[in-house]
Design a protein around this motif. Structure first.
Motif, PDB file in Angstrom:
ATOM      1  N   ALA A  47       0.946  -1.251   0.154  1.00 13.46           N
ATOM      2  CA  ALA A  47      -0.046  -0.072   0.017  1.00 13.46           C
ATOM      3  C   ALA A  47       0.847   1.233   0.012  1.00 13.46           C
ATOM      4  O   ALA A  47       0.729   2.255  -0.645  1.00 13.46           O
ATOM      5  CB  ALA A  47      -0.826   0.026   1.304  1.00 13.46           C
ATOM      6  N   GLN A  48       1.955   1.100   0.916  1.00 12.76           N
ATOM      7  CA  GLN A  48       2.735   2.341   0.740  1.00 12.76           C
ATOM      8  C   GLN A  48       3.428   2.602  -0.589  1.00 12.76           C
ATOM      9  O   GLN A  48       3.845   3.736  -1.009  1.00 12.76           O
ATOM     10  CB  GLN A  48       3.889   2.065   1.931  1.00 12.76           C
ATOM     11  N   MET A  49       4.011   1.581  -1.301  1.00  9.77           N
ATOM     12  CA  MET A  49       4.503   1.673  -2.376  1.00  9.77           C
ATOM     13  C   MET A  49       3.574   2.246  -3.348  1.00  9.77           C
ATOM     14  O   MET A  49       4.112   3.023  -4.316  1.00  9.77           O
ATOM     15  CB  MET A  49       4.969   0.219  -2.951  1.00  9.77           C
ATOM     16  N   ARG A  50       2.187   1.966  -3.368  1.00 11.45           N
ATOM     17  CA  ARG A  50       1.232   2.533  -4.350  1.00 11.45           C
ATOM     18  C   ARG A  50       1.201   4.084  -3.964  1.00 11.45           C
ATOM     19  O   ARG A  50       0.927   4.580  -4.938  1.00 11.45           O
ATOM     20  CB  ARG A  50      -0.114   1.601  -4.291  1.00 11.45           C
ATOM     21  N   ARG A  51       0.964   4.108  -2.718  1.00 11.71           N
ATOM     22  CA  ARG A  51       0.957   5.655  -2.199  1.00 11.71           C
ATOM     23  C   ARG A  51       1.867   6.612  -2.807  1.00 11.71           C
ATOM     24  O   ARG A  51       1.753   7.661  -3.340  1.00 11.71           O
ATOM     25  CB  ARG A  51       0.624   5.689  -0.557  1.00 11.71           C
ATOM     26  N   MET A  52       3.187   5.883  -2.870  1.00  8.96           N
ATOM     27  CA  MET A  52       4.390   6.791  -3.027  1.00  8.96           C
ATOM     28  C   MET A  52       4.508   6.853  -4.718  1.00  8.96           C
ATOM     29  O   MET A  52       4.940   8.008  -5.194  1.00  8.96           O
ATOM     30  CB  MET A  52       5.584   6.323  -2.476  1.00  8.96           C
ATOM     31  N   PHE A  53       4.393   5.820  -5.255  1.00  7.40           N
ATOM     32  CA  PHE A  53       4.704   5.742  -6.638  1.00  7.40           C
ATOM     33  C   PHE A  53       3.734   5.526  -7.635  1.00  7.40           C
ATOM     34  O   PHE A  53       3.874   5.462  -8.706  1.00  7.40           O
ATOM     35  CB  PHE A  53       6.029   4.766  -6.769  1.00  7.40           C
ATOM     36  N   GLY A  54       2.429   5.283  -7.121  1.00  8.75           N
ATOM     37  CA  GLY A  54       1.334   5.049  -7.856  1.00  8.75           C
ATOM     38  C   GLY A  54       1.436   3.759  -8.634  1.00  8.75           C
ATOM     39  O   GLY A  54       2.276   2.928  -8.297  1.00  8.75           O
ATOM     40  N   THR A  55       0.696   3.692  -9.716  1.00 11.97           N
ATOM     41  CA  THR A  55       0.506   2.498 -10.637  1.00 11.97           C
ATOM     42  C   THR A  55       0.844   2.618 -11.980  1.00 11.97           C
ATOM     43  O   THR A  55       0.859   1.690 -12.878  1.00 11.97           O
ATOM     44  CB  THR A  55      -0.820   1.970 -10.310  1.00 11.97           C
ATOM     45  N   ASP A  56       1.517   4.172 -12.161  1.00 15.72           N
ATOM     46  CA  ASP A  56       1.537   4.402 -13.731  1.00 15.72           C
ATOM     47  C   ASP A  56       2.996   4.408 -14.091  1.00 15.72           C
ATOM     48  O   ASP A  56       3.911   5.210 -13.527  1.00 15.72           O
ATOM     49  CB  ASP A  56       0.826   5.637 -14.180  1.00 15.72           C
ATOM     50  N   PRO A  57       3.409   3.364 -14.961  1.00 15.12           N
ATOM     51  CA  PRO A  57       4.811   3.340 -15.376  1.00 15.12           C
ATOM     52  C   PRO A  57       5.327   4.835 -15.784  1.00 15.12           C
ATOM     53  O   PRO A  57       6.677   4.727 -15.805  1.00 15.12           O
ATOM     54  CB  PRO A  57       4.876   2.459 -16.662  1.00 15.12           C
ATOM     55  N   ALA A  58       4.692   5.486 -16.216  1.00 17.97           N
ATOM     56  CA  ALA A  58       5.203   6.952 -16.950  1.00 17.97           C
ATOM     57  C   ALA A  58       5.531   7.820 -15.715  1.00 17.97           C
ATOM     58  O   ALA A  58       5.941   8.757 -15.887  1.00 17.97           O
ATOM     59  CB  ALA A  58       4.056   7.569 -17.903  1.00 17.97           C
ATOM     60  N   ASN A  59       4.965   7.405 -14.509  1.00 18.06           N
ATOM     61  CA  ASN A  59       5.283   8.307 -13.166  1.00 18.06           C
ATOM     62  C   ASN A  59       6.716   8.984 -13.237  1.00 18.06           C
ATOM     63  O   ASN A  59       7.646   8.056 -13.358  1.00 18.06           O
ATOM     64  CB  ASN A  59       5.042   7.525 -12.037  1.00 18.06           C
ATOM     65  N   LYS A  60       7.161  10.267 -13.332  1.00 19.59           N
ATOM     66  CA  LYS A  60       8.321  10.896 -13.402  1.00 19.59           C
ATOM     67  C   LYS A  60       9.211  10.695 -12.162  1.00 19.59           C
ATOM     68  O   LYS A  60      10.435  10.865 -12.131  1.00 19.59           O
ATOM     69  CB  LYS A  60       8.024  12.211 -13.732  1.00 19.59           C
TER      70      LYS A  60
END
Ligand SMILES: NC(=O)c1ccc[n+]([C@@H]2O[C@H](COP(=O)([O-])OP(=O)(O)OC[C@H]3O[C@@H](n4cnc5c(N)ncnc54)[C@H](O)[C@@H]3O)[C@@H](O)[C@H]2O)c1
Length: 477
Positions: free
Chosen positions: A276-289
């Motif tokens: 859950a923390q990983m998702r909160r920090m970096f989301g789920t979109d591979p394009a996340n900068k």
């Protein structure tokens, strides 16, 4: 931006090295003003080209989070340079040392001197920090320095070479090319000190090559750094901090928590919280900068292999995002992956992971966790989470690692007053701050005889003098 590092042929490298050696042997050691000037110019190399460095490093990774380059590279360097600049005068001052009783009255001083020419071999994962942080210590100590960057960061290497050459004479600070033959020849040059940051495998080769010249080495190597979650830990807090420590630079960090040991009954809950923390920090979109790419296709495929092996051997794979999105691979971003219930026979538990893959293993007791760590090579870092101070002190006393952060990850590395270095298979020697200054200095003990002391009593003819002195010393000891 020039993507190809200007090559420095092997012959030219050897000539530059010889010129540095000659000057270091024939010229007086640089004084405080000269060293401060070199530190100021090094700072300007970074400060005047910050954005170019961010872009070059990003080009090498495919994508490197600009914020992470700031946090883990430029900010670190500014802090190290500032610290060295403020402290250098006191580091350079000869130290008074007490004189051993029977030699009184006399004076002792410990005088730091530059070693001469220092070589730095650097990896690709934090290319700016790991080339220049050792150079700060080496220049502060008055040495001449040659840096060999990694061939996996060619854009960065070319830019570093260009920007250093613009501010430094080639006999003060020099950046080499990154050709294979340079790497191999570099470690065989008879440096006065060699710093190697990289894998344990190549570290052995470098130590062997340096050993033939009796060149002292600082080896900053890798390994599997454990995180231990005590039963007294706040799981939510630990999950957040471990998620960050693991996913910074997409796990391509020498001191990233490599695996986590959790009390068995909390295993599932903890893994879910990290996800859950990983998702909160970096989301789920591979394009996340904010999320960094894996350095090469070869490294990406190795990570895929580790996950496939663990799945095939029965581990549960937990991911914060849908991993079958083709954009992960096209951006060379590796989906964050937890391996729940990993076992020691899995490949992921046998080599340094160096990517966003986190095995989580259940332990039966604190002693079990300590035994697990101690059955393996001594790690570069260890992380301990909990509120039970007695359990914490027991884990600290019973394990040996390069460094420790309690109730968080990574931060012991960024302390300018603390030595950074591994132990055993994770490295030897240390630098950062005064520890770097001392590593790159000859600390020369000097004894100043006084006209009042009676050292002549030690000279022959001995008669009964030595026997009387021995009796006196026996009485006083
Ligand atoms: N302890 C630390 O501070 C620290 C920091 C960052 C990375 N690391 C470790 O570095 C590793 C990842 O970096 P890497 O993949 O660049 O490591 P690597 O060992 O493959 O390469 C490191 C450097 O060594 C050079 N090299 C390769 N063969 C050589 C040889 N025969 N002689 C001399 N030099 C040679 C490479 O060109 C590169 O510049 C990981 O294991 C990581 O844990 C450690």
């Amino acid at each position: 931006m020039d993507g190809s590092p200007t090559s420095l042929p092997l012959g030219a490298l050897k000539d530059c090295f010889q010129a540095m050696v000659l000057r270091s042997r024939t010229e007086p050691a640089p004084d405080l003003a000269a060293r401060l000037d070199r530190l100021a110019r090094l700072r300007a190399v970074v400060a005047d080209n910050e954005e170019r460095f961010r872009q070059a490093i990003s080009a090498d990774f495919g994508h490197r989070s600009a914020v992470e380059t700031t946090i883990a590279e430029t900010m670190m360097l500014y802090s190290e340079i500032r610290h060295a600049t403020k402290q250098l005068k006191s580091w350079m001052a000869p130290q008074r040392i007490a004189t051993t009783l029977q030699f009184l009255p006399a004076r002792n001083r410990l005088i730091p001197q530059p070693l001469g020419v220092v070589g730095i071999i650097a990896p690709w994962n934090y290319p700016l920090q790991l080339t220049l942080a050792p150079a700060i210590g080496a220049l502060a100590a008055g040495n001449r320095v040659i840096i060999k960057p990694s061939e996996l960061a060619p854009h960065f290497a070319g830019l570093l070479k260009e920007t250093v050459a613009a501010r430094f004479d080639a006999t003060e600070l020099l950046v080499t090319g990154i050709e294979d033959q340079i790497a191999k020849a570099f470690a065989s040059l008879p440096f006065d000190h060699l710093v190697f940051t990289g894998s344990t495998r190549v570290g052995r080769l470098v130590a062997e090559a340096a050993g033939r010249n009796l060149t002292p080495v600082t080896l900053e190597l890798g390994g599997k750094s454990p995180a231990i979650i005590d039963a007294s830990a706040d799981l939510e807090e630990a999950a957040e901090r471990i998620a960050y420590g693991k996913l910074l630079n997409a796990g391509q960090t020498c001191i990233a928590p490599d695996y986590v040991l959790v009390p068995e009954r909390a295993l599932q809950a903890f893994a879910e919280k990290v996800r859950a923390q990983m998702r909160r920090m970096f989301g789920t979109d591979p394009a996340n900068k904010d999320y960094t790419s894996i350095i090469s296709d070869r490294h990406y495929a190795r990570l895929e292999g580790l996950v496939a092996d663990a799945a095939q051997r029965g581990a549960k794979i937990l991911q914060p995002a849908k991993a079958d999105d083709p954009n992960w691979k096209s951006h060379r971003k590796f989906p964050p992956t937890l391996i729940v219930g990993a076992t020691a026979d899995m490949a992921v538990m046998q080599e340094e992971i160096f990517g966003p893959v986190l095995p989580v293993l259940g332990t039966r007791s604190p002693a079990d966790a300590i035994a697990f760590v101690n059955a393996r090579d001594r790690p570069l870092a260890l992380y301990w989470f909990g509120k039970d101070n007695a359990a914490r002190d027991e884990a600290l006393a019973r394990t040996i690692s390069g460094g420790v952060t309690v109730n968080d990850c990574l931060f012991h590395f960024a302390q300018a007053n603390q030595p950074m270095g591994g132990v055993g298979a994770s490295g030897t020697g240390a630098y950062h701050g005064e520890w770097g200054f001392r590593t790159f200095s000859k600390l020369k003990p000097v004894f100043y005889r006084s006209k009042f002391n009676r050292l002549a009593d030690l000279y022959p003819p001995y008669g009964g003098k030595i026997a009387r002195l021995e009796k006196l010393m026996r009485f006083m000891s």
